[in-house]
Scaffold this motif. Structure first.
Motif, PDB file in Angstrom:
ATOM      1  N   THR A 102     -52.434  41.098 -25.150  1.00 25.62           N
ATOM      2  CA  THR A 102     -52.791  41.546 -23.806  1.00 25.62           C
ATOM      3  C   THR A 102     -52.351  42.996 -23.657  1.00 25.62           C
ATOM      4  O   THR A 102     -51.547  43.500 -24.441  1.00 25.62           O
ATOM      5  CB  THR A 102     -52.114  40.690 -22.715  1.00 25.62           C
ATOM      6  N   ILE A 103     -52.905  43.648 -22.645  1.00 28.55           N
ATOM      7  CA  ILE A 103     -52.633  45.081 -22.468  1.00 28.55           C
ATOM      8  C   ILE A 103     -52.091  45.345 -21.073  1.00 28.55           C
ATOM      9  O   ILE A 103     -52.671  44.906 -20.073  1.00 28.55           O
ATOM     10  CB  ILE A 103     -53.911  45.917 -22.686  1.00 28.55           C
ATOM     11  N   GLU A 104     -50.991  46.058 -21.018  1.00 23.01           N
ATOM     12  CA  GLU A 104     -50.427  46.544 -19.763  1.00 23.01           C
ATOM     13  C   GLU A 104     -50.698  48.047 -19.666  1.00 23.01           C
ATOM     14  O   GLU A 104     -50.478  48.777 -20.634  1.00 23.01           O
ATOM     15  CB  GLU A 104     -48.924  46.286 -19.705  1.00 23.01           C
ATOM     16  N   ARG A 105     -51.180  48.468 -18.491  1.00 28.15           N
ATOM     17  CA  ARG A 105     -51.431  49.896 -18.285  1.00 28.15           C
ATOM     18  C   ARG A 105     -50.360  50.468 -17.356  1.00 28.15           C
ATOM     19  O   ARG A 105     -50.169  49.988 -16.239  1.00 28.15           O
ATOM     20  CB  ARG A 105     -52.809  50.141 -17.687  1.00 28.15           C
ATOM     21  N   TYR A 106     -49.688  51.515 -17.822  1.00 31.63           N
ATOM     22  CA  TYR A 106     -48.682  52.231 -17.043  1.00 31.63           C
ATOM     23  C   TYR A 106     -49.232  53.621 -16.747  1.00 31.63           C
ATOM     24  O   TYR A 106     -49.678  54.325 -17.667  1.00 31.63           O
ATOM     25  CB  TYR A 106     -47.370  52.335 -17.819  1.00 31.63           C
ATOM     26  N   THR A 107     -49.194  54.017 -15.471  1.00 30.29           N
ATOM     27  CA  THR A 107     -49.865  55.256 -15.063  1.00 30.29           C
ATOM     28  C   THR A 107     -48.988  56.099 -14.156  1.00 30.29           C
ATOM     29  O   THR A 107     -48.404  55.603 -13.191  1.00 30.29           O
ATOM     30  CB  THR A 107     -51.173  54.939 -14.305  1.00 30.29           C
ATOM     31  N   LYS A 167     -50.022  49.707 -23.216  1.00 29.94           N
ATOM     32  CA  LYS A 167     -49.075  48.974 -24.055  1.00 29.94           C
ATOM     33  C   LYS A 167     -49.742  47.674 -24.503  1.00 29.94           C
ATOM     34  O   LYS A 167     -49.988  46.780 -23.687  1.00 29.94           O
ATOM     35  CB  LYS A 167     -47.802  48.689 -23.264  1.00 29.94           C
ATOM     36  N   VAL A 168     -50.027  47.579 -25.796  1.00 23.23           N
ATOM     37  CA  VAL A 168     -50.727  46.409 -26.329  1.00 23.23           C
ATOM     38  C   VAL A 168     -49.669  45.409 -26.806  1.00 23.23           C
ATOM     39  O   VAL A 168     -49.062  45.587 -27.865  1.00 23.23           O
ATOM     40  CB  VAL A 168     -51.666  46.798 -27.479  1.00 23.23           C
ATOM     41  N   LEU A 169     -49.438  44.392 -26.011  1.00 25.61           N
ATOM     42  CA  LEU A 169     -48.443  43.388 -26.365  1.00 25.61           C
ATOM     43  C   LEU A 169     -48.913  42.613 -27.604  1.00 25.61           C
ATOM     44  O   LEU A 169     -50.026  42.077 -27.623  1.00 25.61           O
ATOM     45  CB  LEU A 169     -48.206  42.437 -25.196  1.00 25.61           C
ATOM     46  N   ASN A 170     -48.068  42.590 -28.618  1.00 22.63           N
ATOM     47  CA  ASN A 170     -48.378  41.990 -29.928  1.00 22.63           C
ATOM     48  C   ASN A 170     -49.419  42.784 -30.707  1.00 22.63           C
ATOM     49  O   ASN A 170     -49.914  42.327 -31.743  1.00 22.63           O
ATOM     50  CB  ASN A 170     -48.842  40.529 -29.794  1.00 22.63           C
TER      51      ASN A 170
END
Length: 288
Positions: free
Chosen positions: A243-248, A261-264
């Protein structure tokens, strides 16, 4: 001569493939005695103010191979007025900012800045590219080259995306940083064994900073403090375990800084997004 339906479809696919490949143009520029090559798809229109996108291959690659996976971005090139350029590194590598990199490009101190400056001039002269809309997408070693352009010639680069790459540790940095903020997007995987998410040694190329340190380097340079906003992107491929988290960081008066941030995620492109289209959407926000 008669064709059955299956043969006819196969023939048409082959014909389309050949026609598509015929649009790929290669050229070169003489830089310090070396012919530096690059490739691009001939634009279908003469529209001015083209958005110029350099797509940079990883260590050991080349420009033609880096076209693979860019089909969706290619399909947007006419409607979005894009000129996509795929340069070749010197002997398959870039002279980027990692002091300890053993590649010939680094050992011989190849002049990448002149190469990119002259490619920009070439595209402006021949294809009406807008010199104020020059963008860079780099993967792995190409991501390090994208960082170098942001470090050393930010006046000519509007924004960059660096994929599976962290900036060098201060002990491994041999670029002079101009410290001029520009928009930066980073796409890194937390399980990347080649470019360690938490920083450390990259095989025989020296130390890199962590992804968080890399992200905050560009955010701090742009004048941000505090925490970025965070959102989880849609999990379009639930079978891959990622899964992907986007930090901005984003304010009207400052360059936008983004971390995906690509988890795994490993040392490759995530399947939940098209990194090239996502990069263009990021770049496009910087000119709207």
């Amino acid at each position: 001569m008669k064709f059955d339906l299956k043969t006819l479809v196969a023939f048409l696919i082959l014909l389309f493939s050949v026609a598509s490949q015929s649009q790929v143009i290669s050229d070169s520029l003489l830089i310090d005695g070396n012919y530096r090559t690059f490739h691009f798809n001939m634009p279908n229109n003469n529209n001015p103010n083209k958005n110029l996108l350099f797509i940079l291959h990883g260590s050991g690659g080349n420009g033609i191979k880096s076209m693979k996976g860019t089909n969706k971005l290619m399909a947007l090139s006419e409607s979005e007025n894009l000129l996509l350029v795929f340069p070749d590194g010197y002997k398959k590598n870039w002279n980027e900012c990692r002091k300890n990199a053993p590649a010939a490009a680094n050992v011989e101190n190849i002049d990448e800045n002149t190469f990119f400056s002259k490619m920009i001039d070439y595209c402006v002269d021949k294809f009406k590219a807008n010199p104020k809309r020059v963008f860079v997408i780099g993967t792995s070693g190409g991501g390090h080259m994208a960082y170098k352009l942001a470090f050393t010639m930010p006046e000519k680069i509007k924004a960059i995306t660096a994929i599976v790459a962290n900036i060098p540790d201060t002990s491994n940095m041999d670029c002079i940083e101009k410290l001029k903020p520009i928009p930066v997007m980073i796409i890194n995987g937390t399980s990347d064994a080649t470019n360690p998410y938490n920083g450390g040694n990259v095989k025989n190329k020296g130390l890199v900073r962590s992804t968080d340190q890399t992200f905050h380097y560009w955010a701090s340079l742009a004048g941000y403090s505090g925490d970025p906003t965070m959102e989880t992107l849609p999990d379009t491929d639930p079978t891959d375990g990622k899964t992907i988290e986007r930090y901005t960081y984003k304010e009207k008066t400052k360059p936008e800084i983004v971390l995906l941030k690509v988890l795994n995620g490993e040392h490759n492109n995530p399947k939940d997004i098209d990194v090239f289209v996502e990069s263009w959407m990021f770049f496009k926000r910087q000119i709207e």
